[in-house]
Scaffold this motif. Sequence first.
Motif, short mmCIF file in Angstrom:
data_model
loop_
_atom_site.label_atom_id
_atom_site.label_comp_id
_atom_site.label_asym_id
_atom_site.label_seq_id
_atom_site.Cartn_x
_atom_site.Cartn_y
_atom_site.Cartn_z
N ALA A 46 0.87 -1.18 0.00
CA ALA A 46 0.00 0.00 0.00
C ALA A 46 0.91 1.23 0.00
O ALA A 46 1.36 1.70 1.05
CB ALA A 46 -0.91 -0.01 1.22
N ARG A 47 1.20 1.75 -1.17
CA ARG A 47 2.23 2.78 -1.32
C ARG A 47 1.82 4.13 -0.72
O ARG A 47 2.67 4.95 -0.41
CB ARG A 47 2.55 2.97 -2.80
CG ARG A 47 3.05 1.70 -3.48
CD ARG A 47 3.08 1.85 -4.98
NE ARG A 47 3.48 0.61 -5.64
CZ ARG A 47 3.37 0.39 -6.94
NH1 ARG A 47 2.87 1.34 -7.72
NH2 ARG A 47 3.75 -0.76 -7.46
N MET A 48 0.54 4.36 -0.56
CA MET A 48 0.09 5.69 -0.12
C MET A 48 -0.07 5.79 1.39
O MET A 48 -0.31 6.89 1.90
CB MET A 48 -1.26 6.03 -0.79
CG MET A 48 -1.20 6.08 -2.30
SD MET A 48 -2.83 6.29 -3.05
CE MET A 48 -3.27 7.91 -2.43
N LEU A 49 0.05 4.68 2.12
CA LEU A 49 -0.21 4.71 3.56
C LEU A 49 0.81 5.58 4.29
O LEU A 49 2.02 5.48 4.05
CB LEU A 49 -0.17 3.29 4.13
CG LEU A 49 -1.32 2.36 3.73
CD1 LEU A 49 -1.14 0.99 4.36
CD2 LEU A 49 -2.65 2.97 4.17
N GLY A 50 0.30 6.44 5.19
CA GLY A 50 1.17 7.23 6.06
C GLY A 50 1.87 8.40 5.41
O GLY A 50 2.64 9.09 6.08
N LEU A 71 -3.44 8.79 4.49
CA LEU A 71 -4.22 7.55 4.47
C LEU A 71 -3.64 6.58 5.49
O LEU A 71 -2.42 6.39 5.57
CB LEU A 71 -4.20 6.93 3.07
CG LEU A 71 -5.06 5.69 2.86
CD1 LEU A 71 -6.54 6.05 2.99
CD2 LEU A 71 -4.78 5.08 1.49
N SER A 72 -4.53 5.97 6.29
CA SER A 72 -4.10 4.99 7.28
C SER A 72 -4.96 3.74 7.16
O SER A 72 -6.08 3.79 6.64
CB SER A 72 -4.20 5.57 8.70
OG SER A 72 -5.54 5.92 9.00
N ARG A 73 -4.41 2.60 7.66
CA ARG A 73 -5.14 1.33 7.62
C ARG A 73 -5.30 0.81 9.04
O ARG A 73 -4.36 0.80 9.83
CB ARG A 73 -4.41 0.31 6.75
CG ARG A 73 -5.11 -1.06 6.72
CD ARG A 73 -4.56 -1.95 5.62
NE ARG A 73 -3.13 -2.16 5.74
CZ ARG A 73 -2.39 -2.76 4.81
NH1 ARG A 73 -2.98 -3.20 3.70
NH2 ARG A 73 -1.09 -2.90 4.97
N ASN A 74 -6.51 0.37 9.39
CA ASN A 74 -6.80 -0.16 10.72
C ASN A 74 -7.48 -1.52 10.56
O ASN A 74 -8.31 -1.71 9.67
CB ASN A 74 -7.72 0.78 11.50
CG ASN A 74 -7.16 2.19 11.57
OD1 ASN A 74 -7.55 3.04 10.79
ND2 ASN A 74 -6.25 2.44 12.48
#
Length: 659
Positions: A230-234, A255-258
């Motif tokens: 996921a290249r766009m995370l953080g 963008l974050s993932r939970n």
Amino acid sequence: MSPPIHPDPPLPLGQGNLSALLAVAPALLPALLDAIPARVVVLDPQECLTYGNPAFYAFTGLQPEVILGCPIRHVIGEQAYANYAPVRERLTRGETVCWEDWIELNAVGPRYMREHLVPAFDAQGQRLGTIVISLDWTELRQNQQQLEARLDELHATQALKSSIVDQALAAIISTDAQGRIVEFNPAAEAMFGRQRTQVLGQPVEDVVIPPRHRAGHRAGMARVAKGGPARMLGQRLEMDALRADGTEFPVEMVLSRNAVGDTSFYTASMFDLTERRNAQAQIERQRDALRQSEKLTAMGSLLAGVAHELNNPLAIVMGRASLLEEKMAEHPLASDAHRIREAAERCGRIVRTFLNMARSRAPQRAPVQINDLATAAAEMLQYNLRSHGIELDLLLGDDLPTVLADGDQIGQVILNLLVNAQQALATNDPPRRLQIATGVEPRRDGREPWVWLRVVDNGRGIPEALHERIFEPFFTTKPEGLGTGLGLAVSRSIVRDHGGDLRVEPRGPGACFRMGLPVSGQAQPETSAAPAPIEAPEALARVLVVDDEPEIAALIRAFLESAGYEVASAESGALALELLSAGRFDAIVSDLRMPDMDGAALWRAVGERHPLLARRMLFVTGDTLSPGARGFLSQTGCPALEKPFAKADLLGCLKQLLG
């Protein structure tokens, strides 16, 4: 606190049932009671303990031989016994009672109990006693309380997080792993113009992502679904977003993932960058304007220096041409001398206009003729207009009243309007026409009339929607590099400071700018370009001319002598003081800038030796631009005549000085 009592159906132990059961299965019942995990006790009618199963004795830690036959109040304690008062009343009425609550027991302390209490009667209805079946739910109740506390904590945390999300300034959008929206906070509603209830469950790409970026978004979602990075995370990313009305605007996104269990959710926090981009653009325009202003300042200083150096030769050309015209009044070459004088005077007006534009001083209001300012601006741009193939028409009204205004500032406004028109026509197909018109607008209600000036071109014009915007600072319709967007804003500000107005009029295919100014006096007679007749002095006056330029000194001397004055000349201030000591003079005409002893030093010296004569000094200079020269002339009140000048100007100033 009394334990809560719950209605419960009576157990199937009617009158005599216990005795019958004991009679039928005397060995079965004890084994059954011993195997039951619940605590079972039997009380007689006097509430004394007559039976307790092993679970009861294990729970209390008491021995049967110690407590059998004892009143139950002694076994459980007075405090616990008092809580059973409502239960005893119902048992007396033959009711079966079920209750649960915390209770303080002597042997084991506070416990949470659930009990069934069943009254037993014989065949004659006499009460045999009470059967009590107890379950210790203490650990279960404690676990339940801990769970409730944890749920309350989770609810509070969830409420806090919801409040933070709802009150956040950033737009927060959460989606599931398939990209469907599960959260859309109020800031997102305001930013995108959509309601939360309308977008929940919708694909995020259809709601906030512009169509041209949706394919890339789907490709990224598919890559992550297959286990790709996921290249766009953080990362802080700037991108374009889509409003409900279809317009795009810049945003900054993180963008974050939970993970919740086995499910992944993605949350985007976004800030609208529109105002920041506009502010950055305005700052950049201001920087460009500052750089342009610095360039203009440097060019103004250079222009002022060049103009000042031109003053002396222009003064000589103008003066000599004027004298030549007088001497050859009846000669065929007189018309040539007239043309030379007019051309030199035009050069002088252009140089004077340059100097006025370069001056940095407080506004000075005086009666000015709008026609004169329009003519001067047109003359200054005449070559530029001609080289661009622009035909200029001057339709100047007759007998315009003067306007109380700062001539330099209003002249700059007119010049700016002409330059804008020239730039607008540069890309227009021929014929290219520019018109300057002036006139008077009568005013009602007893108010004084306005003098107006129009600058009209046949270019592409200005859209009506921009008629007001073009006067906003830093707004420009010109190509990059041709303007800063400040000219019209400053021009309108100047005109409004004079009580007037500057606006765009919707006329014709081109652009039409109209400036209106209130007048300050009566109409002035039109002046002729020919030299005004000069009256000879009533009595012979002796004038001392001081100038380090021999040609200028000779020109001034020729002007004065032709008018009947007796003239002596000096090439320096020191020589002038010697002549003053040797003879009588009625006035002094002196240059302001001279080597050795300048005009200011000469004035001070004359003031010490000849105080009356110091009040009759006329300074001829091309240096009124400098703060030192302006300060000296303002402080002393001495009149000044700017180079280049005409013979009539010189003689008029001198006559006024001599009274």
